[in-house]
Write a protein that holds these residues in place. Structure first.
Motif, short mmCIF file in Angstrom:
data_model
loop_
_atom_site.label_atom_id
_atom_site.label_comp_id
_atom_site.label_asym_id
_atom_site.label_seq_id
_atom_site.Cartn_x
_atom_site.Cartn_y
_atom_site.Cartn_z
N ILE B 209 0.84 -1.20 0.00
CA ILE B 209 0.00 0.00 0.00
C ILE B 209 0.86 1.24 0.00
O ILE B 209 0.67 2.17 -0.79
CB ILE B 209 -0.94 0.00 1.22
N GLY B 210 1.86 1.27 0.87
CA GLY B 210 2.76 2.41 0.94
C GLY B 210 3.46 2.63 -0.39
O GLY B 210 3.54 3.76 -0.89
N SER B 213 1.14 4.00 -3.05
CA SER B 213 0.76 5.39 -2.84
C SER B 213 1.94 6.31 -3.17
O SER B 213 1.75 7.38 -3.73
CB SER B 213 0.27 5.60 -1.41
N LEU B 221 -3.32 0.85 -5.42
CA LEU B 221 -3.58 1.21 -4.04
C LEU B 221 -4.99 0.78 -3.62
O LEU B 221 -5.17 0.09 -2.62
CB LEU B 221 -3.43 2.73 -3.90
N TYR B 222 -5.98 1.14 -4.44
CA TYR B 222 -7.36 0.76 -4.12
C TYR B 222 -7.52 -0.76 -4.09
O TYR B 222 -8.22 -1.31 -3.25
CB TYR B 222 -8.33 1.38 -5.13
N VAL B 225 -6.12 -1.98 -0.86
CA VAL B 225 -7.03 -1.63 0.23
C VAL B 225 -8.20 -2.61 0.25
O VAL B 225 -8.58 -3.12 1.30
CB VAL B 225 -7.54 -0.18 0.08
#
Lengths: 261, 248
Positions: B209-210, B213, B221-222, B225
Motif C-alpha cells: 500500500i505504501g 501510494s 492502491l485501491y 485496500v
C-alpha cells in the motif's frame, strides 16, 4: 510498617498508589543502570537522565514547541469535526428503533475497515499538509463517539419516556430532561475514546508523511538515530495522552455520580 | 417482520449505493482518475493481483506477522492479566498502569521498535504484540474482577482446592469478558501489523500500500485496500461465528 498497615493508618488505596510509584521509579532506575553499564545498547536506548535533560532542552526549542502546537491544533480540530456529526447522527439513530436496525450495522461495517489502509487515500484527497491529518483524526474520532451515542440513547429506559410523556412533557422536554442526561455518561466514555483515537489518527498521518507537527520530528529523529531526542518526544506525547485520558475519566466519574444512587 | 428488519438489506443497499456513486462519478469524469480510478479498472487490478503469486506472498507475510504477534500477546496477556487479576493488591497497583498505557497511541513507539528489531518482520511483530498484549491483559483482569465474591466464598467454603478454584471457578467465570479481549486483539494485531508495514517495511500488504501510494499507482492502491478490507471482514466474520458458537 506492618503494624501501621494493620491499624489502617495508611489506607489500602494509598499504599497501592505508593507501590505504583515505587514500581515506576524502580523501572526508571533499572533502565538507567542498564544503559550506563551498556547492557542495553546506548544507540537504541537513551538513559532516563539523558531523556529528561533532553526534554528540558526541547521545551526551550521554538521549533519543537511549534510542532507540538500544530499537532495539538490538528487533534482538537479533528476531534471536533469527528465528534459533532457523530453525536448528532448517533442520537438521531438511537432514538428510532427502525433507524437503529437499519443503520447501526452499516456503521459497524464501516468501522471494521482498518482505517490505516485508507491513509494514503486521505493524503491523496487532502494533501500532505495539515488538512489530511485533521481529516484522518476526525475519521478516527467519529466511530467510537457515534457508537456510544447510539448505545447511550438506546439504553434510556422506555418507561421513563412514557412517564414523562404521560405527565405532559413535550418532545423537546423529553429530549432535554430524559434522553440527554441518560446518554451523557456513555457518551463521555465515547468522547474519551474519540479523543484518544483522534490523537492516534493525527500521529499516524504525521508519521506516514508530514513536513510539520511532532510526528515529523519523530521521523527525523528516528532516521538520524538521535535516540535521546526521540525518546524525549515519545515520552512527552505518552504523558500528554495519559493526562488527557485521566482528565476525561475524571469528568466521566463526576457526570455519572447522580446515576449510582 | 424478519425480512423488514433484516440488517443485510440496508448493508447491501449501502454498498451498492457507494459503488453506484463511485461508478457514476468516475464514469462521467467528475473526479480526477488519480484520486479515484474507475471502478472497473480497480476491479480488473484486483483480479489481476489475485492471480499473481507475489500477492499471496505479501498476504502470507502479513498474516504470519499477525499470527506470531497474536500468539505472543495471548501468552503474555493471559499470564500477566491472570497474575495481576487474582491478587487484589497487584490489581490496585498495576491495572491503572496498564490502562494508562492503553490510552497512549502506541504507534509513537514504533520508531523505537524499528531501532531495536530492524525494518523486517521483527519490528511489526513487536509493535503488534504489545498492542494486543495490553488489550488481552486488561480484559483478563476485568474478567477476573467480574467474578462474584459470593461464588468464590461458596466454592471455598465447600472445600475447593487451589486447582479447582482456578480451573473450575475463576477461569470459567472470567472467560466471557476475557474472550472479548481475545477477539478485539485479533483485529488490533492485524491493524497494527498493516500500520507498521506502511510506515517502514520490506514486505507485506501494508508495504505494498505504501509503495503504490508513493508511486501514485492509485488503482493498485485501491486494489490492495480492497484486499485488506476483505481480509478484515473475513476475520470479523470468523470471530463472530466462532465466539457465538462457543457462548451459545
Amino acid at each position: 510498617m506492618r503494624t501501621m498497615l494493620g491499624k489502617g493508618i495508611i489506607p489500602w488505596r494509598k499504599t497501592a498508589t505508593i507501590s505504583r510509584a515505587v514500581v515506576i521509579i524502580l523501572f526508571i532506575l533499572w533502565l538507567e543502570f542498564m544503559v550506563q553499564r551498556e547492557y542495553l545498547d546506548p544507540l537504541f536506548v537513551a538513559p532516563p537522565s539523558e531523556i529528561f535533560r533532553m526534554m528540558l532542552v526541547q521545551f526551550t526549542n521554538q521549533n519543537i514547541l511549534q510542532a507540538y502546537g500544530i499537532t495539538a491544533i490538528e487533534v482538537i480540530l479533528g476531534f471536533l469535526i469527528g465528534a459533532i456529526p457523530a453525536i448528532l447522527l448517533g442520537i438521531s439513530i438511537g432514538v428510532s428503533r427502525y433507524l437503529d436496525k437499519a443503520f447501526t450495522p452499516i456503521v459497524l461495517l464501516v468501522y471494521s475497515i482498518p482505517k490505516i489502509t485508507l491513509l494514503p487515500l486521505f493524503i491523496l484527497f487532502f494533501g500532505i499538509y495539515i488538512n489530511s491529518k485533521i481529516a484522518f483524526g476526525a475519521a478516527h474520532a467519529f466511530f467510537p463517539i457515534i457508537l456510544s451515542a447510539i448505545g447511550g440513547t438506546k439504553t434510556v429506559d422506555a418507561s421513563l419516556i412514557t412517564a414523562a410523556v404521560s405527565m405532559g412533557a413535550t418532545r423537546s422536554q423529553v429530549f432535554r430532561s430524559v434522553i440527554i442526561p441518560h446518554t451523557i455518561y456513555p457518551l463521555i466514555t465515547g468522547l474519551r475514546l474519540g479523543m484518544n483515537f483522534a490523537l492516534l489518527g493525527v500521529l499516524l498521518a504525521e508519521l506516514f508523511v508530514s513536513r510539520q507537527g511532532i510526528g515529523y520530528y519523530v521521523r527525523v529523529y528516528t532516521s538520524g538515530f538521535e535516540t535521546a531526542e526521540l525518546y524525549a518526544v515519545v515520552v512527552v506525547i505518552a504523558l500528554i495522552a495519559i493526562f488527557l485520558n485521566e482528565v476525561m475519566r475524571a469528568v466521566e466519574k463526576r457526570l455519572s455520580r447522580w446515576q449510582t444512587g | 417482520m424478519r425480512s423488514r428488519y433484516d440488517p443485510r438489506i440496508p448493508q447491501i443497499g449501502a454498498i451498492l449505493f457507494i459503488l453506484l456513486i463511485w461508478y457514476g462519478t468516475t464514469g462521467l469524469g467528475w473526479v480526477h482518475p488519480l484520486l479515484l480510478p474507475k471502478t472497473t479498472l480497480v476491479i480488473r487490478k484486483l483480479v489481476e493481483l489475485l492471480q499473481v503469486p507475489e500477492t499471496y506472498f505479501h498476504i502470507g507475510v502479513t498474516l504470519f506477522e499477525m499470527t506470531v504477534a497474536y500468539s505472543i500477546s495471548v501468552f503474555l496477556g493471559v499470564g500477566v492479566g491472570f497474575i495481576v487479576g487474582t491478587y487484589r493488591y497487584l490489581t490496585d497497583v498495576f491495572e491503572p498502569i496498564l490502562l494508562a498505557m492503553y490510552a497512549v497511541p502506541l504507534i509513537i513507539f514504533y520508531p523505537l521498535a524499528i531501532l531495536f528489531f530492524g525494518f523486517e518482520s521483527g519490528s511489526k511483530i513487536a509493535y503488534s504484540a504489545v498492542s494486543g498484549f495490553l488489550i488481552i491483559a486488561i480484559y483478563t483482569i476485568m474478567g477476573i474482577k467480574s467474578v462474584s465474591k459470593q461464588l468464590i466464598a461458596v466454592s471455598m467454603s465447600m472445600g475447593a482446592s487451589q486447582r479447582d478454584m482456578l480451573f473450575k471457578v475463576l477461569l470459567p467465570a472470567a472467560w466471557p469478558i476475557a474472550l472479548m479481549g481475545f477477539r478485539l486483539a485479533v483485529i488490533i494485531c492485524f491493524i497494527s501489523v498493516v500500520a507498521g508495514e506502511m510506515m517502514a517495511a520490506t514486505a507485506g500488504l501494508g508495504f505494498k500500500i505504501g509503495q503504490s501510494s508513493e508511486g501514485f499507482r492509485t488503482a493498485d492502491l485501491y486494489a490492495y485496500v480492497l484486499i485488506i478490507v476483505i481480509i478484515a471482514f473475513i476475520i470479523n466474520w470468523a470471530l463472530r461465528r466462532s465466539t457465538t458458537a462457543e457462548v451459545v
